[in-house]
Design an enzyme around this catalytic site. Structure first.
Site, mmCIF file in Angstrom:
data_model
loop_
_atom_site.group_PDB
_atom_site.id
_atom_site.type_symbol
_atom_site.label_atom_id
_atom_site.label_comp_id
_atom_site.label_asym_id
_atom_site.label_seq_id
_atom_site.Cartn_x
_atom_site.Cartn_y
_atom_site.Cartn_z
ATOM 1 N N ASP A 13 0.810 -1.223 0.000
ATOM 2 C CA ASP A 13 0.000 0.000 0.000
ATOM 3 C C ASP A 13 0.843 1.274 0.000
ATOM 4 O OD1 ASP A 13 -2.253 -1.629 0.112
ATOM 5 O OD2 ASP A 13 -2.167 -1.711 2.299
ATOM 6 N N GLY A 15 1.585 2.936 -2.654
ATOM 7 C CA GLY A 15 1.190 3.798 -3.771
ATOM 8 C C GLY A 15 1.739 3.277 -5.095
ATOM 9 N N LYS A 16 1.892 1.949 -5.173
ATOM 10 C CA LYS A 16 2.439 1.332 -6.394
ATOM 11 C C LYS A 16 1.522 1.581 -7.588
ATOM 12 C CE LYS A 16 2.351 -2.616 -4.273
ATOM 13 N NZ LYS A 16 2.050 -2.207 -2.891
ATOM 14 N N GLY A 17 0.199 1.510 -7.324
ATOM 15 C CA GLY A 17 -0.763 1.691 -8.414
ATOM 16 C C GLY A 17 -0.614 3.053 -9.052
ATOM 17 N N LYS A 18 -0.515 4.083 -8.219
ATOM 18 C CA LYS A 18 -0.373 5.429 -8.752
ATOM 19 C C LYS A 18 0.945 5.563 -9.526
ATOM 20 C CE LYS A 18 1.065 9.950 -7.715
ATOM 21 N NZ LYS A 18 1.046 11.204 -7.005
ATOM 22 N N GLY A 40 -4.544 -4.330 -3.677
ATOM 23 C CA GLY A 40 -5.554 -3.293 -3.845
ATOM 24 C C GLY A 40 -4.826 -2.027 -4.231
ATOM 25 N N HIS A 41 -4.930 -1.659 -5.505
ATOM 26 C CA HIS A 41 -4.200 -0.491 -6.002
ATOM 27 C C HIS A 41 -5.206 0.583 -6.401
ATOM 28 C CE1 HIS A 41 -0.719 -3.381 -7.297
ATOM 29 N NE2 HIS A 41 -0.944 -3.380 -6.009
ATOM 30 N N GLN A 223 1.813 -6.194 -3.183
ATOM 31 C CA GLN A 223 2.316 -6.288 -1.791
ATOM 32 C C GLN A 223 3.616 -5.501 -1.610
ATOM 33 O OE1 GLN A 223 1.263 -9.508 -3.469
ATOM 34 N NE2 GLN A 223 -0.665 -8.586 -2.892
ATOM 35 N N THR A 299 -8.811 -3.589 -0.505
ATOM 36 C CA THR A 299 -9.323 -4.930 -0.765
ATOM 37 C C THR A 299 -10.269 -5.392 0.336
ATOM 38 O OG1 THR A 299 -7.345 -5.481 -2.001
ATOM 39 C CG2 THR A 299 -8.615 -7.342 -1.184
ATOM 40 N N ARG A 302 -10.185 -3.020 5.777
ATOM 41 C CA ARG A 302 -9.669 -2.949 7.154
ATOM 42 C C ARG A 302 -8.868 -1.665 7.350
ATOM 43 N NH1 ARG A 302 -6.473 -8.569 7.617
ATOM 44 N NH2 ARG A 302 -6.054 -8.074 5.444
ATOM 45 N N LEU A 331 4.004 12.387 0.834
ATOM 46 C CA LEU A 331 4.701 13.393 1.640
ATOM 47 C C LEU A 331 3.697 14.422 2.148
ATOM 48 C CD1 LEU A 331 7.521 14.304 2.617
ATOM 49 C CD2 LEU A 331 7.646 15.780 0.603
HETATM 50 P P1 GDP Z 1 -0.707 0.251 -3.566
HETATM 51 O O1 GDP Z 1 -1.358 -0.988 -3.054
HETATM 52 O O2 GDP Z 1 0.762 0.276 -3.305
HETATM 53 O O3 GDP Z 1 -1.045 0.547 -5.001
HETATM 54 O O4 GDP Z 1 -1.315 1.438 -2.695
HETATM 55 P P2 GDP Z 1 -2.867 1.662 -2.328
HETATM 56 O O5 GDP Z 1 -3.580 2.125 -3.555
HETATM 57 O O6 GDP Z 1 -3.398 0.489 -1.598
HETATM 58 O O7 GDP Z 1 -2.730 2.813 -1.251
HETATM 59 C C1 GDP Z 1 -2.155 4.039 -1.553
HETATM 60 C C2 GDP Z 1 -3.210 5.146 -1.381
HETATM 61 O O8 GDP Z 1 -2.568 6.390 -1.353
HETATM 62 C C3 GDP Z 1 -4.203 5.233 -2.540
HETATM 63 O O9 GDP Z 1 -5.435 5.638 -2.025
HETATM 64 C C4 GDP Z 1 -3.612 6.309 -3.441
HETATM 65 O O10 GDP Z 1 -4.593 7.001 -4.210
HETATM 66 C C5 GDP Z 1 -2.995 7.222 -2.425
HETATM 67 N N1 GDP Z 1 -1.794 7.925 -2.862
HETATM 68 C C6 GDP Z 1 -0.773 7.495 -3.660
HETATM 69 N N2 GDP Z 1 0.215 8.415 -3.709
HETATM 70 C C7 GDP Z 1 -0.192 9.438 -2.931
HETATM 71 C C8 GDP Z 1 0.409 10.689 -2.551
HETATM 72 O O11 GDP Z 1 1.532 11.022 -2.929
HETATM 73 N N3 GDP Z 1 -0.317 11.485 -1.700
HETATM 74 C C9 GDP Z 1 -1.552 11.135 -1.230
HETATM 75 N N4 GDP Z 1 -2.188 11.961 -0.416
HETATM 76 N N5 GDP Z 1 -2.128 9.970 -1.565
HETATM 77 C C10 GDP Z 1 -1.457 9.137 -2.393
HETATM 78 P P1 IMO Z 2 -1.004 -4.200 -2.160
HETATM 79 O O1 IMO Z 2 -0.588 -4.724 -3.510
HETATM 80 C C1 IMO Z 2 -1.076 -4.707 2.165
HETATM 81 C C2 IMO Z 2 -1.194 -8.832 3.657
HETATM 82 C C3 IMO Z 2 -2.465 -9.295 4.342
HETATM 83 C C4 IMO Z 2 -1.893 -10.292 5.328
HETATM 84 C C5 IMO Z 2 -0.756 -10.939 4.536
HETATM 85 C C6 IMO Z 2 -1.118 -12.271 3.903
HETATM 86 O O2 IMO Z 2 -2.283 -3.443 -2.158
HETATM 87 O O3 IMO Z 2 0.117 -3.460 -1.523
HETATM 88 P P2 IMO Z 2 -2.606 -12.924 1.797
HETATM 89 O O4 IMO Z 2 -4.070 -12.738 1.535
HETATM 90 O O5 IMO Z 2 -1.720 -12.293 0.784
HETATM 91 O O6 IMO Z 2 -2.238 -14.357 2.059
HETATM 92 O O7 IMO Z 2 -2.355 -12.175 3.210
HETATM 93 O O8 IMO Z 2 -0.401 -10.011 3.530
HETATM 94 N N1 IMO Z 2 -1.403 -8.287 2.307
HETATM 95 C C7 IMO Z 2 -1.321 -6.982 2.007
HETATM 96 N N2 IMO Z 2 -1.127 -5.900 2.798
HETATM 97 N N3 IMO Z 2 -1.184 -4.550 0.829
HETATM 98 C C8 IMO Z 2 -1.347 -5.615 0.028
HETATM 99 O O9 IMO Z 2 -1.320 -5.524 -1.330
HETATM 100 C C9 IMO Z 2 -1.471 -6.908 0.604
HETATM 101 N N4 IMO Z 2 -1.664 -8.164 0.118
HETATM 102 C C10 IMO Z 2 -1.608 -8.984 1.161
HETATM 103 O O10 IMO Z 2 -3.116 -8.228 4.988
HETATM 104 O O11 IMO Z 2 -1.310 -9.624 6.422
HETATM 105 MG MG MG Z 3 -2.873 -1.578 -1.778
#
Ligand code: GDP
Ligand code: IMO
Ligand code: MG
Length: 427
Positions: A13, A15-18, A40-41, A223, A299, A302, A331
């Site tokens: 989480d 911010g890989k998706g962005k 969940g991106h 992840q 995803t 939580r 930041l």
């Molecule tokens: P990922 O799983 O690594 O793709 O990250 P997630 O999407 O789960 O969580 C990152 C969250 O931070 C998302 O809601 C993005 O829209 C948000 N995000 C990404 N980069 C930035 C940033 O530079 N600033 C802020 N405020 N939000 C960001």
């Molecule tokens: P993104 O790509 C954050 C965590 C779960 C749990 C552990 C094992 O959005 O960064 P699993 O279902 O993979 O067997 O669960 O890994 N987990 C994540 N935590 N971001 C994720 O993906 C995750 N994918 C799995 O919460 O602790």
């Molecule tokens: Mg995520």
């Protein structure tokens, strides 16, 4: 042109998706190489927000071919609901390619994930419940179902039967659940075969030919480094290799092809699920990071556990991935703190430790040693260049860079595509 890997440097989480979406416009292929719909991106394009789980974030860039590599585990029901969700919003998904060697998350793998977690009780991992671990376990046990098996019903039936033989014993005798019928599973999976067929390809060949033709290929990790089955906080990890080496095995591309490895690094730290987290905060600062950063799982919904930046982890990520660059995200979330603590080392049983301890028991006892950096109060969301940042924000970035062992080449100052400061070009 080379291959780039973009991966999470912490516990996911980041911010890989962005970051992937941002580069998507300049690359030819975006490839998921491990994990599945546990990811969940969130990607924000203009006023549109997209939540992607299984599909590569490059699917939102029209010129780019999204690829699901052999190392990914695919839940077909999730795949088709994600595809139709995007189609309804006008996104063209027809270029998607899926490896014939990718493993399928079957309905029984999802059941096993849920019952095992329940059985573990207090010791549970806190998985996403998407069947990820059991599907990879089947792969390693050589009883997995691959995408290509959907095109030979008799092989598929034999494989499902073999997989269910043991699982049904476990489900009925140990977990007190009903047995799952082979025929029902085969029928459900065969129901996806025709719909899936146009996407199935020899992705290893496609990607290697693309690299030979000087195309740009971006490998997008799910992840993060500390959730890696080999290099993470085992057993509180996911069941695949998000680290850089995973891109080679999970896509069938040799390490000599990869020229850049970009670690996505949040300006503070978050974690979902159970497991050690030295800088975790249980006070109002943690609550404020969660609120301002919107730290709620894409995803599972939580709340994410939140804490200060941990430089020990960042250094570790640099090491195990051979990072060439960092992309520092969020930041802007730190704006408004008078002072910002940063963990520079750990104290473990009275000793100062500079690097991640190799013993998990030590890591569980690690107490963060903090250095405090001055904060800033100016809004930074409109900053377009490094010099637009307030002096203290610049100093915070430089300090993190120094501690983390690789240059910070981009900074996120908001969720939108354009809310990014580029320092060094990635391409
Ligand atoms: P990922 O799983 O690594 O793709 O990250 P997630 O999407 O789960 O969580 C990152 C969250 O931070 C998302 O809601 C993005 O829209 C948000 N995000 C990404 N980069 C930035 C940033 O530079 N600033 C802020 N405020 N939000 C960001
Ligand atoms: P993104 O790509 C954050 C965590 C779960 C749990 C552990 C094992 O959005 O960064 P699993 O279902 O993979 O067997 O669960 O890994 N987990 C994540 N935590 N971001 C994720 O993906 C995750 N994918 C799995 O919460 O602790
Ligand atoms: Mg995520």
């Amino acid at each position: 042109m080379p291959a780039l890997v973009l991966l999470g440097a912490q516990w996911g989480d980041e911010g890989k998706g962005k970051a992937t979406d941002l580069l998507g416009g300049s690359v030819d292929y975006v490839v998921r190489y491990q994990g599945g719909n546990n990811a969940g991106h969130t990607v924000v394009v203009g006023d549109q927000k997209y939540a992607l789980h299984l599909l590569p974030s490059g699917i939102l860039s029209p010129g780019c071919t999204p690829v699901i590599g052999n190392g990914v585990v695919v839940d077909p029901s999730v795949l088709f609901s994600e595809l139709s969700g995007l189609n309804e919003r006008g996104v063209d998904t027809s270029k998607l390619l899926i490896s014939s060697n990718a493993h399928i998350i079957t309905p029984y793998n999802v059941t096993v994930d849920k019952v095992t977690e329940r059985f573990l009780g207090k010791r549970k991992i806190g998985t996403t419940g998407r069947g990820i671990g059991p599907t990879y376990a089947d792969k390693i046990n050589r009883v997995g179902i691959r995408v290509q098996d959907l095109y030979d019903e008799s092989i598929l039936t034999q494989k499902v039967e073999a997989a269910l033989d043991v699982k049904n014993q476990m489900l009925t005798k140990l977990y007190n659940r009903r047995a799952i019928a082979t025929g029902q599973v085969v029928e459900e999976l065969m129901g996806y075969a025709d719909k899936l067929a146009p996407y199935v390809a020899d992705t290893v060949l496609v990607l290697n030919q693309a690299l030979d033709d000087d195309k740009v290929v971006l490998f997008e990790g799910g992840q993060g480094t500390l959730l890696d089955i080999d290099h993470g906080t085992y057993p509180f990890v996911t069941s695949s290799n998000p680290t850089a080496g995973g891109a080679c095995t999970g896509a069938g591309v040799g390490p000599t092809k990869i020229s850049r490895v970009i670690g996505i690094l949040k300006a503070y730290t978050t974690r979902v699920g159970a497991g050690p987290f030295p800088t975790e905060l249980f006070d109002e600062d943690g609550e404020a990071l969660r609120r301002i950063g919107g730290e709620r799982g894409v995803t599972t919904g939580r709340d994410r556990r939140c804490g200060w930046f941990d430089a020990v982890i960042a250094r570790y990520a640099t090491r195990v991935n051979g990072l060439t660059d960092f992309f520092l995200t969020k930041l802007d979330v730190l704006t408004g703190w008078e002072e910002i603590p940063v963990c520079v080392a750990y104290e473990i049983d009275g000793r100062r430790v500079e690097e991640l301890p190799y013993s998990q028991s030590d890591f569980h006892h690690a107490k963060p040693v903090y250095e405090t950096l001055p904060g800033w109060s100016e809004d930074i969301t409109k900053a377009k260049s490094f010099s637009d940042l307030p002096k203290n924000a610049q100093a915070y970035v430089r300090a993190l860079e120094e501690m983390s062992g690789a240059p910070i080449s981009a900074i996120g100052v908001g969720p939108g595509r354009d809310e990014t400061i580029e320092i060094n070009s990635f391409l």
